[in-house]
Design an enzyme around this catalytic site. Structure first.
Site, PDB file in Angstrom:
ATOM      1  N   GLY A 141      31.908  20.799  55.094  1.00 54.71           N
ATOM      2  CA  GLY A 141      30.679  20.234  54.524  1.00 54.71           C
ATOM      3  C   GLY A 141      31.009  19.018  53.685  1.00 54.71           C
ATOM      4  O   GLY A 141      30.347  18.712  52.693  1.00 54.71           O
TER       5      GLY A 141
ATOM      6  N   ALA B 225      30.610  15.942  53.922  1.00 57.17           N
ATOM      7  CA  ALA B 225      29.642  14.847  53.747  1.00 57.17           C
ATOM      8  C   ALA B 225      28.445  15.264  52.903  1.00 57.17           C
ATOM      9  O   ALA B 225      27.529  14.474  52.696  1.00 57.17           O
ATOM     10  CB  ALA B 225      29.173  14.341  55.103  1.00 57.17           C
ATOM     11  N   GLY B 226      28.452  16.490  52.435  1.00 54.30           N
ATOM     12  CA  GLY B 226      27.314  16.963  51.638  1.00 54.30           C
ATOM     13  C   GLY B 226      27.424  16.527  50.188  1.00 54.30           C
ATOM     14  O   GLY B 226      28.354  15.828  49.793  1.00 54.30           O
ATOM     15  N   GLN B 227      26.432  16.958  49.429  1.00 54.62           N
ATOM     16  CA  GLN B 227      26.359  16.624  47.991  1.00 54.62           C
ATOM     17  C   GLN B 227      27.572  17.090  47.206  1.00 54.62           C
ATOM     18  O   GLN B 227      28.132  16.353  46.420  1.00 54.62           O
ATOM     19  CB  GLN B 227      25.197  17.418  47.383  1.00 54.62           C
ATOM     20  CG  GLN B 227      23.870  16.864  47.393  1.00 54.62           C
ATOM     21  CD  GLN B 227      23.213  17.397  46.110  1.00 54.62           C
ATOM     22  OE1 GLN B 227      23.221  16.706  45.096  1.00 54.62           O
ATOM     23  NE2 GLN B 227      22.731  18.643  46.143  1.00 54.62           N
TER      24      GLN B 227
ATOM     25  N   ARG C   9      16.361  36.994  55.456  1.00 53.68           N
ATOM     26  CA  ARG C   9      17.752  37.107  55.052  1.00 53.68           C
ATOM     27  C   ARG C   9      18.671  37.343  56.251  1.00 53.68           C
ATOM     28  O   ARG C   9      19.766  36.794  56.321  1.00 53.68           O
ATOM     29  CB  ARG C   9      17.923  38.229  54.026  1.00 53.68           C
ATOM     30  CG  ARG C   9      19.322  38.214  53.462  1.00 53.68           C
ATOM     31  CD  ARG C   9      19.501  39.201  52.363  1.00 53.68           C
ATOM     32  NE  ARG C   9      19.365  40.560  52.844  1.00 53.68           N
ATOM     33  CZ  ARG C   9      19.662  41.629  52.132  1.00 53.68           C
ATOM     34  NH1 ARG C   9      20.064  41.485  50.893  1.00 53.68           N
ATOM     35  NH2 ARG C   9      19.532  42.825  52.631  1.00 53.68           N
TER      36      ARG C   9
ATOM     37  N   HIS D  24      27.267  36.244  43.522  1.00 56.43           N
ATOM     38  CA  HIS D  24      26.795  34.918  43.101  1.00 56.43           C
ATOM     39  C   HIS D  24      25.352  34.777  43.591  1.00 56.43           C
ATOM     40  O   HIS D  24      25.078  34.179  44.617  1.00 56.43           O
ATOM     41  CB  HIS D  24      27.669  33.809  43.696  1.00 56.43           C
ATOM     42  CG  HIS D  24      27.067  32.449  43.505  1.00 56.43           C
ATOM     43  ND1 HIS D  24      26.952  31.861  42.268  1.00 56.43           N
ATOM     44  CD2 HIS D  24      26.511  31.584  44.376  1.00 56.43           C
ATOM     45  CE1 HIS D  24      26.362  30.683  42.402  1.00 56.43           C
ATOM     46  NE2 HIS D  24      26.076  30.490  43.673  1.00 56.43           N
TER      47      HIS D  24
ATOM     48  N   ASP E  61      28.958  30.015  37.468  1.00 53.44           N
ATOM     49  CA  ASP E  61      28.193  30.966  36.649  1.00 53.44           C
ATOM     50  C   ASP E  61      28.939  31.227  35.340  1.00 53.44           C
ATOM     51  O   ASP E  61      28.340  31.288  34.263  1.00 53.44           O
ATOM     52  CB  ASP E  61      27.994  32.271  37.428  1.00 53.44           C
ATOM     53  CG  ASP E  61      27.435  32.008  38.815  1.00 53.44           C
ATOM     54  OD1 ASP E  61      26.361  31.394  38.911  1.00 53.44           O
ATOM     55  OD2 ASP E  61      28.090  32.361  39.814  1.00 53.44           O
TER      56      ASP E  61
HETATM   57  P1  NDP Z   1      25.579  20.961  49.147  1.00 54.45           P
HETATM   58  O1  NDP Z   1      26.827  20.215  49.260  1.00 54.45           O
HETATM   59  O2  NDP Z   1      24.653  20.673  48.025  1.00 54.45           O
HETATM   60  O3  NDP Z   1      25.859  22.534  49.108  1.00 54.45           O
HETATM   61  C1  NDP Z   1      26.748  23.150  50.012  1.00 54.45           C
HETATM   62  C2  NDP Z   1      26.723  24.637  49.835  1.00 54.45           C
HETATM   63  O4  NDP Z   1      27.157  24.980  48.539  1.00 54.45           O
HETATM   64  C3  NDP Z   1      25.349  25.266  49.998  1.00 54.45           C
HETATM   65  O5  NDP Z   1      25.510  26.458  50.764  1.00 54.45           O
HETATM   66  C4  NDP Z   1      24.968  25.594  48.589  1.00 54.45           C
HETATM   67  O6  NDP Z   1      24.157  26.744  48.529  1.00 54.45           O
HETATM   68  C5  NDP Z   1      26.303  25.969  48.040  1.00 54.45           C
HETATM   69  N1  NDP Z   1      26.367  26.158  46.601  1.00 54.45           N
HETATM   70  C6  NDP Z   1      27.071  27.143  45.999  1.00 54.45           C
HETATM   71  N2  NDP Z   1      26.945  27.109  44.708  1.00 54.45           N
HETATM   72  C7  NDP Z   1      26.139  26.101  44.439  1.00 54.45           C
HETATM   73  C8  NDP Z   1      25.621  25.594  43.252  1.00 54.45           C
HETATM   74  N3  NDP Z   1      25.891  26.137  42.102  1.00 54.45           N
HETATM   75  N4  NDP Z   1      24.833  24.525  43.303  1.00 54.45           N
HETATM   76  C9  NDP Z   1      24.532  23.984  44.474  1.00 54.45           C
HETATM   77  N5  NDP Z   1      24.981  24.448  45.650  1.00 54.45           N
HETATM   78  C10 NDP Z   1      25.764  25.499  45.628  1.00 54.45           C
HETATM   79  O7  NDP Z   1      24.757  20.887  50.490  1.00 54.45           O
HETATM   80  P2  NDP Z   1      24.434  19.641  51.403  1.00 54.45           P
HETATM   81  O8  NDP Z   1      23.306  20.079  52.259  1.00 54.45           O
HETATM   82  O9  NDP Z   1      24.381  18.381  50.622  1.00 54.45           O
HETATM   83  O10 NDP Z   1      25.728  19.519  52.305  1.00 54.45           O
HETATM   84  C11 NDP Z   1      26.159  20.494  53.154  1.00 54.45           C
HETATM   85  C12 NDP Z   1      27.035  19.841  54.186  1.00 54.45           C
HETATM   86  O11 NDP Z   1      27.644  20.864  54.927  1.00 54.45           O
HETATM   87  C13 NDP Z   1      26.286  18.960  55.163  1.00 54.45           C
HETATM   88  O12 NDP Z   1      26.945  17.719  55.235  1.00 54.45           O
HETATM   89  C14 NDP Z   1      26.408  19.717  56.478  1.00 54.45           C
HETATM   90  O13 NDP Z   1      26.535  18.849  57.579  1.00 54.45           O
HETATM   91  C15 NDP Z   1      27.677  20.461  56.250  1.00 54.45           C
HETATM   92  N6  NDP Z   1      27.940  21.647  57.041  1.00 54.45           N
HETATM   93  C16 NDP Z   1      29.189  21.709  57.551  1.00 54.45           C
HETATM   94  C17 NDP Z   1      29.586  22.767  58.282  1.00 54.45           C
HETATM   95  C18 NDP Z   1      30.958  22.761  58.810  1.00 54.45           C
HETATM   96  O14 NDP Z   1      31.800  22.043  58.292  1.00 54.45           O
HETATM   97  N7  NDP Z   1      31.227  23.520  59.838  1.00 54.45           N
HETATM   98  C19 NDP Z   1      28.686  23.877  58.550  1.00 54.45           C
HETATM   99  C20 NDP Z   1      27.404  23.757  57.924  1.00 54.45           C
HETATM  100  C21 NDP Z   1      27.063  22.660  57.192  1.00 54.45           C
HETATM  101  P3  NDP Z   1      22.572  26.685  48.411  1.00 54.45           P
HETATM  102  O15 NDP Z   1      22.088  26.130  49.703  1.00 54.45           O
HETATM  103  O16 NDP Z   1      22.197  28.100  48.183  1.00 54.45           O
HETATM  104  O17 NDP Z   1      22.269  25.771  47.247  1.00 54.45           O
END
Ligand code: NDP
Length: 328
Positions: free
Chosen positions: A11, A13-15, A98, A187, A159
C-alpha cells in the site's frame, strides 16, 4: 558498513505509505547506522503513484537509502524481506458486511503470507497496519507455516501513543513522565487502554487520576474513537500518526524497549492473561534481543477483566468468521 536491510511496504502509494516511506529512508525505522532497501508493493493501478513517491525519495538523497524497487507481485516484493510493513488493505465501504470485509482482506493477506513464507529472510519481522489489523495478521500468519508465529504482529502502538497523550494532558505532565501504559485486545473500538499498571513519575497512574468516571466515560472512549474524531476534523483518516506508530513499533522490536518501561503490541497469544492461544491480541510487551516478550504477572482487576474479555471475544468472533470462510 552494515549490509542494507530489505524493508517491504505494501500500500506504498497510500496516505500512510506517503507518511512512512520518507521516515524509513531517513533512518528512523531501524537506526541511523542501518542502510535500507525499499521494496514497494502496490496494486497495478497504483504502481504509477508509487513511482512518483519513489522519485521524491530519490530527490531527498537520503544517505541511508540503498535502493527502491516497485512491484505489483507479492512474491517479488517479499523476496529477501527482513521487515514487512503490511499497510495496504481493503477498506470497508458503504453497505459492506463484516464477512465481505474479512473475505476481501483474506484475498490480500493470504497470498501475502504465502509470499512471505516462500521468500522472506530468516529474521523476517512482520507488522500489519491495514485493518482489521489483528485478523489480517492472523490470516497472513496462517499462510506462513515455516515462519515462527511470533514474527507476525499487528499495530496497537498508535492506540498506545494516543493513550499516553490523553493521560499526560489529564495529569498535566509530559508524555515521557508516563511509563507502562497498556492497550489490550483488538485494534478496534473494543480495545482497552489500561492505566492501572501505568506509572506517572513513579506513582500509580490510576491513583494519580483517581477519577473512575473520567476513566470510563472520557479516557477509554476518547482513545478508542480517536480515529473517527480525526476523520471528522481532518476530512481524512489519520496517516502521519499511524506511520509514526509503525516506526515506533519496529524500532523498539529491533532495538529493544527501554529498561523500566513497556509498550503495546498485538502478537500471537501464548495463553497469557486468559487470551486464547494463537489469537493475535494486544498485550503489554517488552522487546529483548530482538523478540517481543509479553509482560507477565500483572494483576487484572474486575474493571479491566471485563473489558479485556469483551475485546478478546470480538477477536474470537473475527477468527471464527475467517475460519468459516476458509481463510485460515
Ligand atoms: P491508508 O494508507 O490511509 O491506510 C491503509 C490501511 O491502514 C487501512 O487499512 C487503514 O484502515 C489502516 N490503518 C490502521 N490504523 C490506522 C490509523 N490509525 N489511521 C488510519 N489508518 C489506519 O489508506 P489509503 O487508501 O490511502 O492507501 C491504501 C493503499 O493500499 C492504496 O494505495 C491501495 O492501492 C493499496 N493497497 C495495496 C495492496 C497491496 O499492496 N497488495 C492491497 C490493497 C490496497 P482503515 O481503512 O480502517 O482506516
Amino acid at each position: 558498513a552494515k549490509a542494507p536491510v530489505n524493508v517491504t511496504v505494501t500500500g506504498a502509494a497510500g496516505q500512510i505509505g506517503y507518511a512512512l516511506l520518507f521516515r524509513i529512508a531517513s533512518g528512523q525505522l531501524l537506526g541511523a547506522d542501518t542502510p535500507v532497501k525499499l521494496r514497494l508493493l502496490e496494486i497495478p493501478q497504483a504502481v504509477k503513484a508509487a513511482e512518483g513517491t519513489a522519485m521524491e525519495l530519490d530527490d531527498c538523497a537520503f544517505p541511508l537509502l540503498a535502493g527502491i524497487d516497485i512491484f505489483d507481485d507479492p512474491r517479488k516484493a517479499f523476496d529477501g524481506v527482513n521487515v514487512a510493513l503490511l499497510v495496504g488493505a481493503r477498506p470497508r465501504t458503504k453497505g459492506m458486511e463484516r464477512g465481505d470485509l474479512l473475505e476481501a482482506n483474506g484475498g490480500i493477506f493470504g497470498p501475502q503470507g504465502e509470499a512471505i513464507n516462500a521468500g522472506a529472510a530468516d529474521d523476517v519481522r512482520v507488522l500489519v497496519v491495514g485493518n482489521p489489523a489483528n485478523t489480517n495478521a492472523l490470516i497472513a500468519q496462517a499462510h506462513a507455516p515455516d515462519i515462527p508465529a511470533e514474527r507476525f504482529t499487528a499495530m496497537t502502538r498508535l492506540d498506545h501513543n494516543r493513550a499516553l497523550s490523553q493521560l499526560a494532558a489529564k495529569l498535566n505532565v509530559g508524555v515521557s513522565d508516563i511509563k507502562k501504559m497498556t492497550i489490550w485486545g483488538n485494534h478496534s473500538a473494543t480495545q482497552y487502554p489500561d492505566i492501572f499498571h501505568a506509572e506517572v513519575n513513579g506513582r500509580n497512574a490510576a491513583e494519580a487520576v483517581n477519577d473512575e468516571e473520567w476513566l470510563r466515560d472520557t479516557f477509554i472512549p476518547t482513545v478508542a474513537k480517536r480515529g473517527a474524531a480525526i476523520i471528522e476534523a481532518r476530512g481524512a483518516s489519520s496517516a502521519a500518526s499511524a506511520a509514526n506508530a509503525a516506526i515506533d513499533h519496529v524500532y523498539d522490536w529491533v532495538n529493544g524497549t527501554p529498561e523500566g518501561d513497556w509498550t503495546s503490541v498485538a502478537l500471537p497469544s501464548d495463553g497469557s492473561y486468559g487470551v486464547p492461544e494463537g489469537l493475535i491480541s494486544s498485550f503489554p510487551a517488552v522487546s529483548r534481543n530482538g523478540s517481543w516478550e509479553i509482560v507477565q504477572g500483572l494483576e487484572i482487576n474486575e474493571f479491566s477483566r471485563e473489558r479485556i474479555d469483551a475485546s478478546v471475544r470480538e477477536l474470537e468472533e473475527e477468527r471464527d468468521a475467517v475460519r468459516k470462510l476458509g481463510l485460515i
